[in-house]
Enzyme design. Structure first.
Site, PDB file in Angstrom:
ATOM      1  CG  ASP A   1       6.758  54.133 -14.756  1.00  0.00           C
ATOM      2  OD1 ASP A   1       5.445  54.317 -14.697  1.00  0.00           O
ATOM      3  OD2 ASP A   1       7.194  53.145 -15.047  1.00  0.00           O
TER       4      ASP A   1
ATOM      5  CB  SER B   1       6.665  55.804 -17.687  1.00  0.00           C
ATOM      6  OG  SER B   1       7.028  56.487 -16.456  1.00  0.00           O
TER       7      SER B   1
ATOM      8  NE  ARG C   1       4.696  64.037  -9.757  1.00  0.00           N
ATOM      9  CZ  ARG C   1       5.047  63.818  -8.476  1.00  0.00           C
ATOM     10  NH1 ARG C   1       4.677  64.509  -7.339  1.00  0.00           N
ATOM     11  NH2 ARG C   1       5.894  62.816  -8.102  1.00  0.00           N
TER      12      ARG C   1
HETATM   13  C1  0WK Z   1       3.234  57.850 -10.468  1.00  0.00           C
HETATM   14  C2  0WK Z   1       4.921  58.006 -10.729  1.00  0.00           C
HETATM   15  C3  0WK Z   1       4.936  58.005 -12.295  1.00  0.00           C
HETATM   16  C4  0WK Z   1       4.130  56.758 -12.692  1.00  0.00           C
HETATM   17  C5  0WK Z   1       2.515  56.862 -12.117  1.00  0.00           C
HETATM   18  C6  0WK Z   1       1.915  55.495 -12.818  1.00  0.00           C
HETATM   19  O1  0WK Z   1       5.285  59.107 -10.183  1.00  0.00           O
HETATM   20  O2  0WK Z   1       6.221  57.901 -12.446  1.00  0.00           O
HETATM   21  O3  0WK Z   1       4.282  56.616 -14.119  1.00  0.00           O
HETATM   22  O4  0WK Z   1       2.612  56.867 -10.825  1.00  0.00           O
HETATM   23  O5  0WK Z   1       0.761  55.585 -12.226  1.00  0.00           O
HETATM   24  P1  0WK Z   1      -0.636  56.300 -13.047  1.00  0.00           P
HETATM   25  O6  0WK Z   1      -0.312  57.913 -12.941  1.00  0.00           O
HETATM   26  O7  0WK Z   1      -0.292  55.781 -14.279  1.00  0.00           O
HETATM   27  O8  0WK Z   1      -1.770  56.011 -12.476  1.00  0.00           O
HETATM   28  C1  BGC Z   2       5.376  51.014 -19.803  1.00  0.00           C
HETATM   29  C2  BGC Z   2       6.320  50.938 -18.919  1.00  0.00           C
HETATM   30  C3  BGC Z   2       5.711  51.559 -17.641  1.00  0.00           C
HETATM   31  C4  BGC Z   2       4.477  51.186 -17.380  1.00  0.00           C
HETATM   32  C5  BGC Z   2       3.839  51.797 -16.183  1.00  0.00           C
HETATM   33  C6  BGC Z   2       3.998  50.560 -19.603  1.00  0.00           C
HETATM   34  O1  BGC Z   2       2.868  50.821 -20.534  1.00  0.00           O
HETATM   35  O2  BGC Z   2       5.667  50.216 -21.134  1.00  0.00           O
HETATM   36  O3  BGC Z   2       7.496  51.290 -19.417  1.00  0.00           O
HETATM   37  O4  BGC Z   2       6.663  51.219 -16.882  1.00  0.00           O
HETATM   38  O5  BGC Z   2       3.438  51.392 -18.454  1.00  0.00           O
HETATM   39  O6  BGC Z   2       3.592  53.155 -16.077  1.00  0.00           O
END
Ligand code: 0WK
Ligand code: BGC
Length: 824
Positions: A567, A513, A452
């Site tokens: 993140d 992240s 994003r």
């Molecule tokens: C939303 C956050 C972002 C994070 C993500 C993790 O804005 O920084 O990395 O959540 O959740 P995912 O999209 O991996 O399920």
């Molecule tokens: C990364 C982290 C991150 C997490 C959640 C992991 O794979 O090593 O830096 O915070 O994923 O997104």
């Protein structure tokens, strides 16, 4: 005169419609937990949750307690779809007075019949499961545990009501030294009838008996049967509709004749709906009450024979002499059946009831119920064995908590940091927002499901944001670093164009992240890729520099990166803006990780003793040093081996969204291989990696989700699932997600306990800012996590605050703090 006398017995259709409405109301009352106790139509759960699938095999003993005799059967099922069960049976007439005598005498008589029957047939001494057909209303708590509620049909044996009938029979059988006979199932005669008719092709899901008594049963959606704990699939409900009207609901149609019969009966005022004995028969309306299922039938019940016997008429398989009821199944149910069929059609025109006569009483059906119970019990044992390694005990989780704590200490230690699996990376974020932040910022959020780009305006009256989601193709995430960062710059430029920000140079906060060694607020060296990223030429590089170089390559001069955060940190800051007690950031999404505010005196890798600093734990790598190997199962190893970072991020691969679906897929494949799922049929689609997405778990585990929706998901994967299959898939998903939530809780318990000790306080109250698709979308993950955390860290009160705007906002806030500090 005759017409007038019979008029009272003629019920107009509209009154029958009304009675149907009253019956439906009475049935709902019986199904509901609130009103069940007062209900006349008791709607008793039978714990029969499946119909035969044709694989039932083995010798089954069945005992049918009938009005005037006991019938013992040995049914040998051949696993051939129950097409040709071999049945041997014997009828034992019951001494006239035994049904009003002592209960013990009745069960002893039944057990003696079993002994005589077995003595009469050459039966091997191996364990013989017995199914007991007991045609009286029982409160069943499991298939082999049923308490008699009340006798009827002239039975009134003492010391039985309120007792577990299965136990009474087993005790009597043990007294006969028949120690190889186990009573494994008890069922009502309606259930036996339903199952008997199910053996003839399509499962039959409704049964009706109109004999000495009358009753019906049907397969209900389990979640409707509130008295049973089952929440999914189907369960057969024994209506015990004989008591319909005992509360006066039928007073307007009961005639003086009925009142007479009732007054003279052994239980006046009760069982108002039951027919007098001279009309004996069993009927199964077809596409019964619920949802147009097929099935239906008659059964020539002993009752009729009884009547003929009582009338001194010859008893034969085909009773003769009853003037107009030549009892071949079709003709016997001619008059009665025709009326029933036509009136049911009139009263429920949207349902197609097919009547299917039961030609062999309940015997074979009872054998199938018993065989199904055995098959499911055997399956359950095998499934539990296969899933056992995924079930973590309290002690296991306490050990994981202690191991996490140890690894945290190693990660914080200057000497031990480099070899620690939990790297405890300093972030240079020293505090959470204090509300004085102001300004306009660009923010990037890379590393989750979506990339994003945001513009964040932090003002007195709050924060306003605009954002755009961009896709990063796998070819880019697994291409070169240049391509990846070029792509990021192109997205930023596209966003600035759309937001009319091309002329402005806004400070930028970059949520990146992945594990980075932070060397300053705007300098972070990538330690390793995770979550399927592997862009070359990035590991060991300062990611802010890589971004700046890409901006130069794209002649994008308006880039001013002032902060790069993980993140977890962005999430903590974002939530910290609303709740100052938010000092922990947690992500459970594609990946998983946590950060928290640590005392500087404990951060051996950074100079300084005062105050606190946010530590990015990178707990995803917990266990990479082998300390978790004993909880790693073969399924986890299969998943890990196929990843591009095998052996890495072990803790993450037990918890996060990128991997749970794969763990489930491997377990399902193992269950298929063991013939425990999809009848062992090979499932080519299930061989495909990532075909069983983690989002399926979130859907499949939704409370009260009708199993047909689970089947729909499996159908999309070309998996033809039976109800049991769907239940089993649900169980596997629940087991995998529960383990993930509990492991996450063990990690978090280590964090909050450390913070509590850091602060030397007996109690700690802290808020966790949390984000991630798995945490947010899974129906039970957060609940299981919080429950286990309360158990593992009882001295900590932990509040979970879901981040609504993602960590981009947090990155902007970190940028705001950076800018404020940079001001002269
Ligand atoms: C939303 C956050 C972002 C994070 C993500 C993790 O804005 O920084 O990395 O959540 O959740 P995912 O999209 O991996 O399920
Ligand atoms: C990364 C982290 C991150 C997490 C959640 C992991 O794979 O090593 O830096 O915070 O994923 O997104």
């Amino acid at each position: 005169q005759v017409q007038r006398a019979l008029l009272a017995l003629t019920i107009p259709l509209e009154t029958l419609q009304e009675v149907k409405g009253r019956m439906l109301q009475a049935m709902r009352k019986g199904l509901s937990r609130q009103t069940h106790a007062q209900a006349n139509v008791r709607m008793l759960p039978t714990y029969i949750c499946s119909t035969p699938d044709g694989t039932e095999k083995g010798d089954i003993l069945v005992v049918e307690l009938c009005q005037s005799h006991v019938r013992t059967l040995r049914v040998t099922l051949l696993g051939d779809g129950n097409q040709s069960p071999q049945v041997t049976y014997k009828i034992f007439d019951m001494p006239g007075d035994i049904i009003q005598g002592k209960g013990e005498a009745l069960f002893d008589f039944i057990a003696q019949c079993v002994r005589q029957f077995l003595a009469g047939i050459s039966s091997p001494q191996h364990r013989l499961p017995l199914g007991f057909v007991f045609p009286f209303s029982c409160r069943q708590t499991q298939l082999d545990k049923a308490e008699l509620i009340s006798w009827s049909k002239g039975f009134s044996c003492s010391d039985v009501e309120g007792k577990d009938v299965v136990q009474l029979l087993q005790l009597a059988i043990n007294k006969q030294e028949l120690h190889h006979v186990d009573v494994v199932a008890l069922m009502n005669d309606t259930v036996g009838t339903m199952m008997t008719c199910s053996m003839r092709g399509e499962p039959c899901e409704v049964a009706l008996i109109v004999g000495t008594g009358t009753n019906s049963c049907f397969m209900a959606e389990a979640q409707q049967v509130e008295m049973a704990e089952e929440i999914s699939g189907k369960m057969c409900v024994n209506t015990e509709w004989g008591c319909f009207g005992d509360d006066g609901t039928l007073s307007d149609i009961l005639t003086p004749y009925d009142q007479h019969v009732d007054q003279e009966s052994s239980n006046p005022g009760e069982k108002r709906c039951t027919h007098p004995p001279e009309r004996a028969g069993s009927l199964e309306p077809g596409a019964g009450a619920a949802g147009g299922q097929r099935g239906g039938g008659w059964r020539i019940v002993p009752g009729l024979h009884q009547v003929r016997r009582d009338m001194g008429l010859p008893v034969s398989s085909h009773p003769r002499g009853m003037p107009h009821t030549q009892p071949s199944p079709s003709s016997f149910c001619g008059r009665f059946g025709e009326i029933l069929q036509s009136v049911t059609g009139l009263l429920a025109p949207e349902c197609t009831a097919t009547l299917l006569p039961s030609v062999d009483g309940t015997g074979q059906g009872a054998a199938v119920v018993t065989a199904v119970a055995l098959r499911l019990a055997a399956q359950r044992r095998e499934v539990d064995q296969l899933l056992a390694p995924l079930r973590l005990s309290r002690a296991d989780l306490e050990r994981v908590q202690a191991l996490m704590r140890r690894e945290m200490e190693l990660g914080l230690g200057l000497e031990s940091h480099a070899s620690a699996s939990v790297r405890m990376l300093p972030t240079y974020v020293r505090g959470t927002p204090d509300g004085t932040e102001r300004g306009e910022f660009l923010a990037l959020d890379l590393g989750g499901t979506n990339f994003r780009v945001l513009v964040v305006r932090v003002a007195q009256d709050g924060i306003r944001m605009a954002s755009e989601i961009y896709v990063i193709p796998t070819a880019v995430t697994q291409g070169t670093g240049e391509e990846l960062f070029n792509h990021i710059i192109e997205c930023i430029m596209d966003f600035q164009l759309k937001q009319n920000l091309m002329e402005q140079v806004l400070p930028l906060g970059f949520t990146f992240s992945f594990p980075c060694q932070q060397l300053g607020l705007d300098k972070a060296v990538l330690l390793s890729w995770t979550k399927g990223f592997s862009a070359s030429g990035c590991v060991g590089q300062d990611v802010v520099q890589l971004l700046r170089e890409a901006a130069q390559r794209k002649q994008h001069l308006g880039l001013k990166v002032v902060a790069v955060v993980n993140d977890t940190v962005g999430t903590m800051m974002s939530c910290g803006y609303d709740d100052p007690k938010c000092e922990i950031g947690l992500i459970v999404g594609t990946g998983t990780n946590a950060c928290y505010m640590e005392e500087m005196r404990n951060v051996g890798t950074v100079e300084g003793e005062q105050g606190r600093m946010c530590i990015n734990m990178e707990w995803g790598a917990f266990g990479d040093n082998g300390c978790l190997d004993d909880i790693f199962t073969d399924f986890d190893r299969l998943v890990d081996e196929k990843t591009i970072n095998a052996g890495k991020q072990r803790f993450e691969k037990l918890i996060s969204g990128m991997y749970l679906g794969e763990i489930v897929r491997h377990i399902l494949l193992a269950l298929v291989e063991k013939q425990l799922l999809f009848r062992g049929k090979p499932c080519p689609k299930l061989q495909t990696r990532d075909i069983f997405q983690t989002k399926f778990l979130s859907t499949i585990e939704i409370d009260g989700l009708a199993l047909r929706q689970v089947r729909a998901i499996l159908q999309d994967l070309e998996l033809q699932a039976s109800f049991e299959d769907s239940l089993l898939v649900q169980k596997v998903c629940q087991t995998v997600s529960l383990r993930a939530a509990q492991l996450c809780a063990a990690g978090l318990a280590a964090v909050v306990e450390k913070m509590r000790e850091n602060r030397g306080s007996a109690q700690l109250a802290v808020t966790v800012g949390v984000d991630g698709t798995l945490y947010k979308m899974h129906p039970r993950f957060s609940q299981h996590l919080q429950q286990m955390l309360r158990d593992l860290a009882p001295n900590c009160t932990v509040t979970f605050l879901q981040s609504e705007d993602g960590s981009g906002k947090g990155a902007a806030l970190v940028a705001a703090v950076a800018c404020r500090r940079a001001e002269p």
